[in-house]
Design a protein around this motif. Structure first.
Motif, PDB file in Angstrom:
ATOM      1  N   ILE A 210       2.866  14.571  -0.938  1.00  0.00           N
ATOM      2  CA  ILE A 210       2.361  14.081   0.349  1.00  0.00           C
ATOM      3  C   ILE A 210       3.269  12.959   0.832  1.00  0.00           C
ATOM      4  O   ILE A 210       3.565  12.030   0.079  1.00  0.00           O
ATOM      5  CB  ILE A 210       0.913  13.585   0.194  1.00  0.00           C
ATOM      6  N   PRO A 211       3.754  13.052   2.078  1.00  0.00           N
ATOM      7  CA  PRO A 211       4.645  12.012   2.583  1.00  0.00           C
ATOM      8  C   PRO A 211       3.857  10.746   2.897  1.00  0.00           C
ATOM      9  O   PRO A 211       3.396  10.537   4.015  1.00  0.00           O
ATOM     10  CB  PRO A 211       5.227  12.634   3.851  1.00  0.00           C
ATOM     11  N   ARG A 212       3.730   9.916   1.889  1.00  0.00           N
ATOM     12  CA  ARG A 212       2.882   8.743   1.969  1.00  0.00           C
ATOM     13  C   ARG A 212       3.240   7.846   3.144  1.00  0.00           C
ATOM     14  O   ARG A 212       2.385   7.420   3.908  1.00  0.00           O
ATOM     15  CB  ARG A 212       3.057   7.993   0.653  1.00  0.00           C
ATOM     16  N   ALA A 213       4.555   7.580   3.293  1.00  0.00           N
ATOM     17  CA  ALA A 213       4.982   6.662   4.346  1.00  0.00           C
ATOM     18  C   ALA A 213       4.590   7.194   5.720  1.00  0.00           C
ATOM     19  O   ALA A 213       4.082   6.456   6.564  1.00  0.00           O
ATOM     20  CB  ALA A 213       6.493   6.462   4.268  1.00  0.00           C
ATOM     21  N   ARG A 214       4.790   8.490   5.915  1.00  0.00           N
ATOM     22  CA  ARG A 214       4.488   9.066   7.222  1.00  0.00           C
ATOM     23  C   ARG A 214       2.991   9.001   7.510  1.00  0.00           C
ATOM     24  O   ARG A 214       2.568   8.705   8.627  1.00  0.00           O
ATOM     25  CB  ARG A 214       4.981  10.512   7.285  1.00  0.00           C
ATOM     26  N   VAL A 215       2.185   9.276   6.477  1.00  0.00           N
ATOM     27  CA  VAL A 215       0.731   9.245   6.676  1.00  0.00           C
ATOM     28  C   VAL A 215       0.291   7.836   7.078  1.00  0.00           C
ATOM     29  O   VAL A 215      -0.476   7.649   8.026  1.00  0.00           O
ATOM     30  CB  VAL A 215       0.006   9.712   5.386  1.00  0.00           C
ATOM     31  N   VAL A 216       0.792   6.829   6.369  1.00  0.00           N
ATOM     32  CA  VAL A 216       0.433   5.450   6.699  1.00  0.00           C
ATOM     33  C   VAL A 216       0.901   5.114   8.114  1.00  0.00           C
ATOM     34  O   VAL A 216       0.162   4.516   8.914  1.00  0.00           O
ATOM     35  CB  VAL A 216       1.053   4.468   5.678  1.00  0.00           C
ATOM     36  N   PHE A 217       2.110   5.519   8.439  1.00  0.00           N
ATOM     37  CA  PHE A 217       2.664   5.295   9.768  1.00  0.00           C
ATOM     38  C   PHE A 217       1.720   5.848  10.839  1.00  0.00           C
ATOM     39  O   PHE A 217       1.376   5.176  11.815  1.00  0.00           O
ATOM     40  CB  PHE A 217       4.034   5.970   9.855  1.00  0.00           C
TER      41      PHE A 217
END
Lengths: 326, 502
Positions: A210-217
């Motif tokens: 899961i693209p963690r950074a993108r989700v948080v963004f």
């Protein structure tokens, strides 16, 4: 025995505590002052909760994703001032002012999201700093002046804050509509699931691709979008705004979200619960006013609510109200 | 021994949690000067029992006696005051301060005006450390110590009080053989001083080496006590799980398919250098070596979590670069990571959602996650892996270690990978689930998966692998086939004794 009884009560409170507390509170206040459950009063509370509520919807995403957003209050001031200023600018007018304001507010959210998601900086520090920075930005934009719409009778801009459809105020409709939309996004889509995973255990989420950074963004973009919507309602309702219109709202928003049962540790909470949290906060503040307390008391009450809600959250996780070890 | 009064005796301890009777009337006694093993599968109630003993949980029924004096433990301090000390599996030390301060935390010797009496503190600490024959001193910062030495600090802490009973909870989990033997000496000393020792471990060879008696828990109930000298592994295992196990290597050579993964000269900075190996479809390739030898780092590189600094990776003969876990997953590589709780699972999520997490974006009906598709995947792998969970809605954190691990394995199997990497497949898992997982890994190979198993347990590597890669200090030392490998040659290779690289 008393201990087990306490525990089972604690268990029920932990799961349905918010609803139970809400019902008890409503019944108690209604018995004491029947005006409290007068339909006019109830509608009044819901309408006045709409701005806070719309903001809380976005912050719910951020908090479930395991972060905080303390910049929403000053972001609201920014969006209200900007939309009013552009409205008065002949080059824009209402039709362009609104999308332009949304774009600018989303940029602020993107800064938060970039710093916290991609650079993995601490969200408390980043958004606390943004609170201050956006405040400065707002004052620079406005030159410290309040913004007003000069010719209020000649614009359709007031519809978002003052209009109504089917007898329901537009702000309430926006709140309900956005809550439904975001509720479905969070509960029913792959993206929503990823928000829970990232907030519940970011490392495991990364190991699951899961693209963690993108989700948080994206959670910060959602938060900014909600703030922009709330700012539009605010500006439209009063057709004018002070530079400090959103001051302190970040804490009330957080109180509503936590009250709804989203854990500050991330990974839990729902949109429905946040809506309940918003309503509870609104009715408590309304009840205090009806009880004849000064308006300013609510700031203290908000703090008490935050503390109680956080305590309950932690105590539920630990299994007892007080514990020397986690 | 039995005519002495016990150092510690538990009588009819009952502890329940919502829906679970974690301890169901447990009674047993530890004599002074006895090393008493406490055994049981994960979830049998060992940890709960120790928490009751440590005053962290209050039992609903039952009594605790220390020196035959009934004692109520209301908290950890009270346990300590009563002479019950714990050496925890997970260390609880403050890293930024010295060894001495950690040992005497909360009761530092004082001079006038509340000033710390450093001279006395260091002298006392060094006296204790001397007994333990350690290489560090009272002033060393704890954060600078190895895990093993940090454990020694915990042990030193237990020695500061007049302990009646000392509980060791999986103390050897991260120790080398040399460190283990120091630990066993310490335990022997304590025993000679008449302290009652409870020793919790899954490792049979240790149990037989150092304990006098063995008590077994199963499903929260006491199943009996055995004299170590008069029993064997088989009897204990049967008592723990109700049947016996065979851990020797039994599988026949299988038909191998084409090479699924080939790695040439792969390096990643200081972590590992010039690693070359290949794994075929239908084959289990074992990676064996000490902690820090670079095995996990190779796996993480193959899974796109680290960038290689040199070398080439071929999947089915085609050279690939792997840039992220998403990329690795798409190319058919799955990794069951080494740490189940930190890397494998979102503990607060339910079983189904954990299992479908990597592919949730594909299990959709329109823009929405399809409940039906998710549940059918969960059901399929629950049955195939025999996962025991009340429902898919059950929070994963509430399952036993073995079932949690199966959820992680199911998660990655359901991605239908070409290459399945499993890092420490059975760490912290009870014996019964262990052998199930071993059989599963063999079964997967038979079905044509290329499986890489990384393990720190030699019996495990020997049991499941067709070939074994031995690593030492970031280098591949040697590759063995299952036929030629012996325990001795493997130990030599991972100790760097055999100089020739593969």
């Amino acid at each position: 025995m008393a201990d087990t009884a306490m525990k089972s009560i604690g268990g029920i409170l932990a799961r349905q505590g918010i609803l139970v507390a809400f019902i008890l509170f409503m019944v108690g206040f209604a018995l004491w002052n029947p005006r409290f459950i007068d339909p006019d009063n109830i509608f009044g509370v819901i309408r006045s909760s709409a701005i806070l509520g719309v903001m809380a919807l976005g912050v719910t995403f951020v908090v479930i994703g395991g972060n905080l957003d303390l910049s929403v209050g000053s972001m609201l001031s920014f969006s209200a001032i900007v939309v009013l200023d552009l409205h008065e600018n002949p080059a824009f007018g209402p039709a362009l002012a609104i999308p332009a304001m949304f774009a600018l507010t989303l940029c602020l959210g993107a800064i938060n999201g970039f710093l916290i998601g991609y650079l993995r900086l601490n969200s408390l520090i980043v958004t606390l700093g943004m609170l201050s920075a956006i405040h400065g930005l707002t004052l620079t934009w406005s030159g410290g002046q309040n913004m007003d719409i000069a010719n209020q009778s000649e614009t359709w801009f007031g519809v978002f804050g003052r209009g109504s459809a089917l007898g329901i105020p537009i702000p309430v409709l926006i709140f309900i509509g956005l809550a439904a939309l975001l509720g479905i996004l969070l509960a029913k889509t792959p993206f929503g699931r990823k928000v829970y995973a990232v907030g519940g255990n970011g490392t495991a989420a990364t190991f699951s691709g899961i693209p963690r950074a993108r989700v948080v963004f994206i959670t910060y973009l959602i938060s900014a979008f909600c703030v922009a919507t709330a700012g539009l309602i605010q500006a439209s309702r009063t057709m004018g705004a002070q530079n400090t219109v959103g001051q302190g709202l970040e804490l009330e928003v957080l109180a509503a979200v936590i009250l709804g049962g989203a854990s500050l540790l991330g990974g839990s909470g729902t949109i429905f619960k946040t809506v309940i949290g918003v309503l509870i906060l609104g009715f408590i503040q309304n009840g205090l006013l009806l009880a004849g307390l000064e308006f300013y008391v609510q700031f203290v009450v908000t703090w008490i609510i935050i503390i109680l809600a956080v305590w309950l959250d932690i105590a539920t996780k630990r299994g007892k109200l007080w514990s020397p070890i986690a | 021994m039995t005519d002495q009064k016990p150092a510690l005796r538990l009588e009819g301890i009952v502890k329940t949690f919502p829906g679970v009777r974690a301890l169901d009337g447990v009674s047993f006694a530890v004599q002074p000067g006895e090393v008493h093993a406490l055994m049981g599968e994960n979830g049998a109630g060992k940890s709960t029992l120790m928490k009751v003993l440590g005053g962290i949980y209050q039992p609903e029924e039952g009594r605790i006696f220390i020196d035959e004096r009934e004692t109520v433990m209301r908290g950890p301090l009270e346990a300590k005051a009563n002479g019950v000390m714990f050496i925890h599996q997970e260390l609880s030390l403050a890293e930024e301060i010295s060894v001495a301060e950690n040992i005497y935390l909360g009761e530092l010797p004082r001079k006038s005006f509340g000033r710390v009496d450093w001279a006395t503190l260091y002298a006392r600490t060094d006296a204790i450390l001397q007994k333990l024959k350690v290489s560090f001193n009272a002033r060393t910062r704890v954060g600078d110590l190895s895990i093993a030495n940090q454990q020694m600090v915990e042990i030193a802490r237990a020695l500061t009080v007049d302990a009646k009973a000392v509980i060791f909870d999986e103390p050897t989990a991260s120790l080398t053989d040399a460190e283990k033997s120091v630990l066993f000496d310490v335990i022997a000393d304590l025993r000679a001083q008449g302290v009652g020792i409870i020793y919790i471990s899954h490792r049979m060879e240790e149990i037989f080496k150092i304990t006098d008696r063995i008590s077994v828990l199963r499903d929260g109930a006491y199943r009996g006590t055995l004299e170590t000298a008069k029993t064997d592994e088989d009897e204990i295992t049967r008592m723990m799980i109700g049947r016996s196990l065979d851990l020797t290597r039994t599988h026949a050579p299988v038909d191998l398919g084409p090479v699924a993964l080939r790695v040439e000269g792969l390096s990643c900075g200081d972590l590992f250098q010039d690693a070359s190996f290949e794994v075929r479809e239908g084959e289990v390739l074992g990676f064996y070596g000490l902690v820090g030898a670079g095995r996990t780092e190779i796996a993480e590189t193959l899974f796109g979590l680290r960038k290689p600094t040199a070398g080439r990776i071929f999947l089915k003969g085609e050279e690939v670069t792997i840039t992220s876990p998403i990329d690795a997953i798409q190319k058919g590589i799955s990794l069951v990571p080494e740490s189940r709780k930190e890397q494998g699972l979102v503990l607060g999520m339910n079983c189904r959602d954990n299992m479908t997490l990597p592919q949730v974006g594909d299990l959709t009906a329109g823009p929405f996650v399809s409940d039906g598709a998710e549940i059918s995947i969960y059901d399929q792998y629950r049955d195939r892996l025999q996962i025991k969970s009340p429902s898919w809605r059950t929070t994963v954190g509430n399952l036993s270690g073995g079932n949690q691990q199966k959820i992680v394995i199911g998660k990655w199997l359901s991605m239908r990978p070409e290459v399945l990497i499993v890092d420490e497949p059975t760490r912290g898992i009870d014996v019964g689930s262990k052998s199930e997982i071993h059989n599963l890994l063999r079964e997967l190979a038979k079905q044509g998966y290329a499986v890489i198993v990384i393990s720190s347990e030699m019996p495990e590597v020997l049991h499941v692998s067709d070939r074994i890669v031995a690593m030492y200090h970031g280098r591949v030392m040697r590759e063995f086939t299952a036929e030629e490998v012996t325990e001795d040659s493997l130990i030599q290779a991972i100790s760097g004794i055999e100089g020739s690289a593969a």
